[in-house]
Write a protein that holds these residues in place. Structure first.
Motif, PDB file in Angstrom:
ATOM      1  N   SER A 167       0.777  -1.243   0.000  1.00  0.00           N
ATOM      2  CA  SER A 167       0.000   0.000   0.000  1.00  0.00           C
ATOM      3  C   SER A 167       0.811   1.297   0.000  1.00  0.00           C
ATOM      4  O   SER A 167       0.231   2.352  -0.310  1.00  0.00           O
ATOM      5  N   PRO A 168       2.112   1.323   0.341  1.00  0.00           N
ATOM      6  CA  PRO A 168       2.820   2.610   0.348  1.00  0.00           C
ATOM      7  C   PRO A 168       2.704   3.395  -0.952  1.00  0.00           C
ATOM      8  O   PRO A 168       2.678   4.622  -0.938  1.00  0.00           O
ATOM      9  N   ARG A 169       2.615   2.722  -2.081  1.00  0.00           N
ATOM     10  CA  ARG A 169       2.525   3.435  -3.355  1.00  0.00           C
ATOM     11  C   ARG A 169       1.231   4.242  -3.465  1.00  0.00           C
ATOM     12  O   ARG A 169       1.140   5.193  -4.244  1.00  0.00           O
ATOM     13  N   ASN A 170       0.200   3.879  -2.686  1.00  0.00           N
ATOM     14  CA  ASN A 170      -1.068   4.603  -2.722  1.00  0.00           C
ATOM     15  C   ASN A 170      -1.293   5.481  -1.493  1.00  0.00           C
ATOM     16  O   ASN A 170      -2.373   6.044  -1.319  1.00  0.00           O
ATOM     17  N   ALA A 171      -0.271   5.585  -0.641  1.00  0.00           N
ATOM     18  CA  ALA A 171      -0.321   6.530   0.478  1.00  0.00           C
ATOM     19  C   ALA A 171       0.082   7.918  -0.028  1.00  0.00           C
ATOM     20  O   ALA A 171       0.631   8.059  -1.128  1.00  0.00           O
ATOM     21  N   TYR A 172      -0.176   8.945   0.784  1.00  0.00           N
ATOM     22  CA  TYR A 172       0.151  10.320   0.414  1.00  0.00           C
ATOM     23  C   TYR A 172       1.358  10.805   1.204  1.00  0.00           C
ATOM     24  O   TYR A 172       1.543  10.441   2.371  1.00  0.00           O
ATOM     25  N   PHE A 173       2.150  11.669   0.541  1.00  0.00           N
ATOM     26  CA  PHE A 173       3.380  12.169   1.151  1.00  0.00           C
ATOM     27  C   PHE A 173       3.514  13.665   0.928  1.00  0.00           C
ATOM     28  O   PHE A 173       3.171  14.180  -0.142  1.00  0.00           O
ATOM     29  N   LYS A 174       4.040  14.356   1.937  1.00  0.00           N
ATOM     30  CA  LYS A 174       4.340  15.785   1.852  1.00  0.00           C
ATOM     31  C   LYS A 174       5.817  16.001   2.177  1.00  0.00           C
ATOM     32  O   LYS A 174       6.545  15.058   2.483  1.00  0.00           O
ATOM     33  N   GLY A 175       6.227  17.280   2.157  1.00  0.00           N
ATOM     34  CA  GLY A 175       7.611  17.603   2.501  1.00  0.00           C
ATOM     35  C   GLY A 175       8.580  17.056   1.481  1.00  0.00           C
ATOM     36  O   GLY A 175       8.360  17.145   0.269  1.00  0.00           O
ATOM     37  N   GLN A 176       9.660  16.464   1.953  1.00  0.00           N
ATOM     38  CA  GLN A 176      10.622  15.807   1.061  1.00  0.00           C
ATOM     39  C   GLN A 176      10.038  14.440   0.700  1.00  0.00           C
ATOM     40  O   GLN A 176      10.457  13.413   1.228  1.00  0.00           O
ATOM     41  N   ASN A 177       9.084  14.454  -0.209  1.00  0.00           N
ATOM     42  CA  ASN A 177       8.262  13.277  -0.455  1.00  0.00           C
ATOM     43  C   ASN A 177       9.051  12.052  -0.886  1.00  0.00           C
ATOM     44  O   ASN A 177       8.722  10.922  -0.502  1.00  0.00           O
ATOM     45  N   GLU A 178      10.099  12.251  -1.676  1.00  0.00           N
ATOM     46  CA  GLU A 178      10.869  11.094  -2.137  1.00  0.00           C
ATOM     47  C   GLU A 178      11.589  10.413  -0.977  1.00  0.00           C
ATOM     48  O   GLU A 178      11.622   9.183  -0.879  1.00  0.00           O
ATOM     49  N   LYS A 179      12.157  11.225  -0.078  1.00  0.00           N
ATOM     50  CA  LYS A 179      12.841  10.654   1.097  1.00  0.00           C
ATOM     51  C   LYS A 179      11.828  10.037   2.063  1.00  0.00           C
ATOM     52  O   LYS A 179      12.074   8.967   2.631  1.00  0.00           O
ATOM     53  N   GLU A 180      10.697  10.730   2.265  1.00  0.00           N
ATOM     54  CA  GLU A 180       9.657  10.206   3.156  1.00  0.00           C
ATOM     55  C   GLU A 180       9.150   8.855   2.636  1.00  0.00           C
ATOM     56  O   GLU A 180       8.983   7.900   3.394  1.00  0.00           O
ATOM     57  N   TYR A 181       8.930   8.798   1.329  1.00  0.00           N
ATOM     58  CA  TYR A 181       8.411   7.571   0.721  1.00  0.00           C
ATOM     59  C   TYR A 181       9.427   6.438   0.820  1.00  0.00           C
ATOM     60  O   TYR A 181       9.067   5.304   1.175  1.00  0.00           O
ATOM     61  N   ALA A 182      10.679   6.741   0.530  1.00  0.00           N
ATOM     62  CA  ALA A 182      11.712   5.702   0.608  1.00  0.00           C
ATOM     63  C   ALA A 182      11.815   5.146   2.018  1.00  0.00           C
ATOM     64  O   ALA A 182      11.874   3.917   2.219  1.00  0.00           O
ATOM     65  N   ALA A 183      11.804   6.026   3.022  1.00  0.00           N
ATOM     66  CA  ALA A 183      11.899   5.572   4.408  1.00  0.00           C
ATOM     67  C   ALA A 183      10.689   4.727   4.793  1.00  0.00           C
ATOM     68  O   ALA A 183      10.821   3.665   5.424  1.00  0.00           O
ATOM     69  N   PHE A 184       9.504   5.176   4.396  1.00  0.00           N
ATOM     70  CA  PHE A 184       8.272   4.475   4.728  1.00  0.00           C
ATOM     71  C   PHE A 184       8.214   3.116   4.032  1.00  0.00           C
ATOM     72  O   PHE A 184       7.843   2.104   4.639  1.00  0.00           O
ATOM     73  N   LYS A 185       8.591   3.089   2.771  1.00  0.00           N
ATOM     74  CA  LYS A 185       8.515   1.853   1.999  1.00  0.00           C
ATOM     75  C   LYS A 185       9.554   0.840   2.470  1.00  0.00           C
ATOM     76  O   LYS A 185       9.264  -0.362   2.570  1.00  0.00           O
ATOM     77  N   ILE A 186      10.756   1.298   2.777  1.00  0.00           N
ATOM     78  CA  ILE A 186      11.791   0.385   3.271  1.00  0.00           C
ATOM     79  C   ILE A 186      11.389  -0.186   4.622  1.00  0.00           C
ATOM     80  O   ILE A 186      11.504  -1.396   4.862  1.00  0.00           O
ATOM     81  N   ALA A 187      10.891   0.683   5.532  1.00  0.00           N
ATOM     82  CA  ALA A 187      10.455   0.203   6.846  1.00  0.00           C
ATOM     83  C   ALA A 187       9.351  -0.838   6.705  1.00  0.00           C
ATOM     84  O   ALA A 187       9.302  -1.824   7.457  1.00  0.00           O
ATOM     85  N   GLY A 188       8.476  -0.639   5.729  1.00  0.00           N
ATOM     86  CA  GLY A 188       7.380  -1.570   5.510  1.00  0.00           C
ATOM     87  C   GLY A 188       7.763  -2.842   4.787  1.00  0.00           C
ATOM     88  O   GLY A 188       6.905  -3.687   4.522  1.00  0.00           O
ATOM     89  N   SER A 189       9.045  -2.988   4.468  1.00  0.00           N
ATOM     90  CA  SER A 189       9.524  -4.169   3.751  1.00  0.00           C
ATOM     91  C   SER A 189      10.405  -5.073   4.611  1.00  0.00           C
ATOM     92  O   SER A 189      10.797  -6.159   4.163  1.00  0.00           O
ATOM     93  N   LEU A 190      10.736  -4.625   5.814  1.00  0.00           N
ATOM     94  CA  LEU A 190      11.655  -5.395   6.656  1.00  0.00           C
ATOM     95  C   LEU A 190      10.988  -6.681   7.130  1.00  0.00           C
ATOM     96  O   LEU A 190       9.929  -6.643   7.763  1.00  0.00           O
ATOM     97  N   PRO A 191      11.574  -7.846   6.862  1.00  0.00           N
ATOM     98  CA  PRO A 191      10.882  -9.116   7.091  1.00  0.00           C
ATOM     99  C   PRO A 191      10.561  -9.440   8.542  1.00  0.00           C
ATOM    100  O   PRO A 191       9.548 -10.065   8.818  1.00  0.00           O
ATOM    101  N   PHE A 192      11.403  -9.026   9.500  1.00  0.00           N
ATOM    102  CA  PHE A 192      11.140  -9.370  10.897  1.00  0.00           C
ATOM    103  C   PHE A 192      10.466  -8.227  11.655  1.00  0.00           C
ATOM    104  O   PHE A 192      10.025  -8.405  12.784  1.00  0.00           O
TER     105      PHE A 192
END
Length: 344
Positions: A223-248
């Motif tokens: 779902s991160p691709r369909n969430a909304y981002f403000k500010g430094q959106n590319e950095k916010e998105y990368a951080a959010f998407k990476i955190a949401g991908s960690l297996p444990f």
């Protein structure tokens, strides 16, 4: 030989635990339902976690009613779910509009019969530094994450009360237990949702209606691709998407969906899903000051206000080399599986 006070306390404690386990097991057996031919409404059921739950319930023989805003997503979900052999009703619906919710529930009643199970799953996520959040953002989050569920619950209760039976599942979030930096409007709306969900359970239980509050941690739904981002959106998105991908650190969406369906089956009051979420909720209860310090550190590690500032864009328009790297493989696979790639 005398028994010490400590030993007596331990024995009483063990007896209390044993009695609670026995009581819980007995209540679970008494309240257990199956979903065969039950009419189950899932809001936001066309993709992500909603679609994952729909797949499980379809396999268990439920008659499904799904609503979402996008007709193409609904068509794709319906075509997939029909393969399981049950009945599937879909309808476009703006869940921030009370009248559309009421019309949807009435149309479901006409098509499939009275609603047996309501799963309030629809929601929206906005990731932004506090400096870029606005009153409008908070109002939108409340409309989608809280008021839509409030109106959906009120719409199904007239179906459930005469029969003195029904299940209401409210998919909230760990963010409704612990407020997360850069997710302020999301957490505020989920805190409201958790409080309301927990509060109505004892009020409705006496009528044979069981309300279950679900608080998952990060789920790998895509779902991160369909969430909304403000500010430094590319950095916010990368951080959010990476955190949401960690297996444990995150939960597989299929496993999360199974847990939610199971909690509904037994009429549980609450289920916190995912070990990090359980630990975090426990720390919040036992040592809130410690967790507040941890969140302060997390906040300092996140991107500073800047970039597009108070404008907002979706995650799929914020991709970078980092957000499309091997670090996000699990999220990308989940997006493909869970109908998150539509509306390109």
């Amino acid at each position: 030989m005398t028994v010490s006070t400590q030993t007596k306390a331990l024995l009483w404690g063990l007896a209390g635990v044993g009695a609670w386990v026995a009581l819980k097991s007995g209540l679970a057996r008494q309240r257990k339902i199956d979903f065969q031919r039950k009419t189950v409404v899932i809001t936001g059921g066309s993709r992500g976690l909603g679609l994952e739950m729909a797949r499980i319930l379809a396999q268990e023989g439920a008659n499904l009613a799904l609503c979402a805003r996008d007709p193409a997503e609904l068509d794709e979900a319906r075509n997939e779910l029909l393969a399981y052999g049950g009945r599937v009703y879909t309808q476009t619906c703006d869940l921030t509009d009370k009248s559309q919710i009421e019309d949807f529930i009435e149309d479901v009643r006409q098509a499939l019969g009275p609603v047996d199970v309501l799963i309030n799953n629809a929601g929206t996520i906005l990731v932004t530094p506090f400096e870029h959040s606005t009153e409008a953002d908070l109002r939108e989050s409340m409309e989608t994450n809280f008021w839509s569920a409030f109106h959906s619950i009120n719409a199904v209760l007239p179906h459930m009360r005469p029969r003195k039976a029904g299940r209401i599942v409210n998919v909230t979030s760990f963010g409704g237990k612990v407020s997360i930096p850069h997710l302020l409007t999301y957490s505020a709306s989920k805190f409201a949702f958790v409080g309301y969900s927990e509060g109505i359970r004892p009020e409705l239980q006496k009528e044979g209606i069981y309300v279950t509050t679900i608080c998952p941690g990060l789920i790998r739904t895509g779902s991160p691709r369909n969430a909304y981002f403000k500010g430094q959106n590319e950095k916010e998105y990368a951080a959010f998407k990476i955190a949401g991908s960690l297996p444990f650190f995150t939960i597989d969406s299929t496993e999360c969906a199974r847990e939610i369906v199971d909690a509904c089956r037994y009429g549980e009051a609450e289920r916190i899903i995912g070990l990090p979420a359980k630990i975090g909720a426990s720390i919040q209860g036992l040592a809130p000051n410690l967790l507040a310090e941890v969140m302060g550190v997390v906040s300092r590690l996140l991107p500073n206000p800047a970039g597009i500032e108070k404008e907002r864009t979706k995650g799929k328009h914020s991709e970078t080399v980092l957000s499309e790297s091997f670090l996000t493989t699990l999220t990308d696979k989940a997006a493909q599986r869970n109908n998150e790639m539509t509306n390109e």
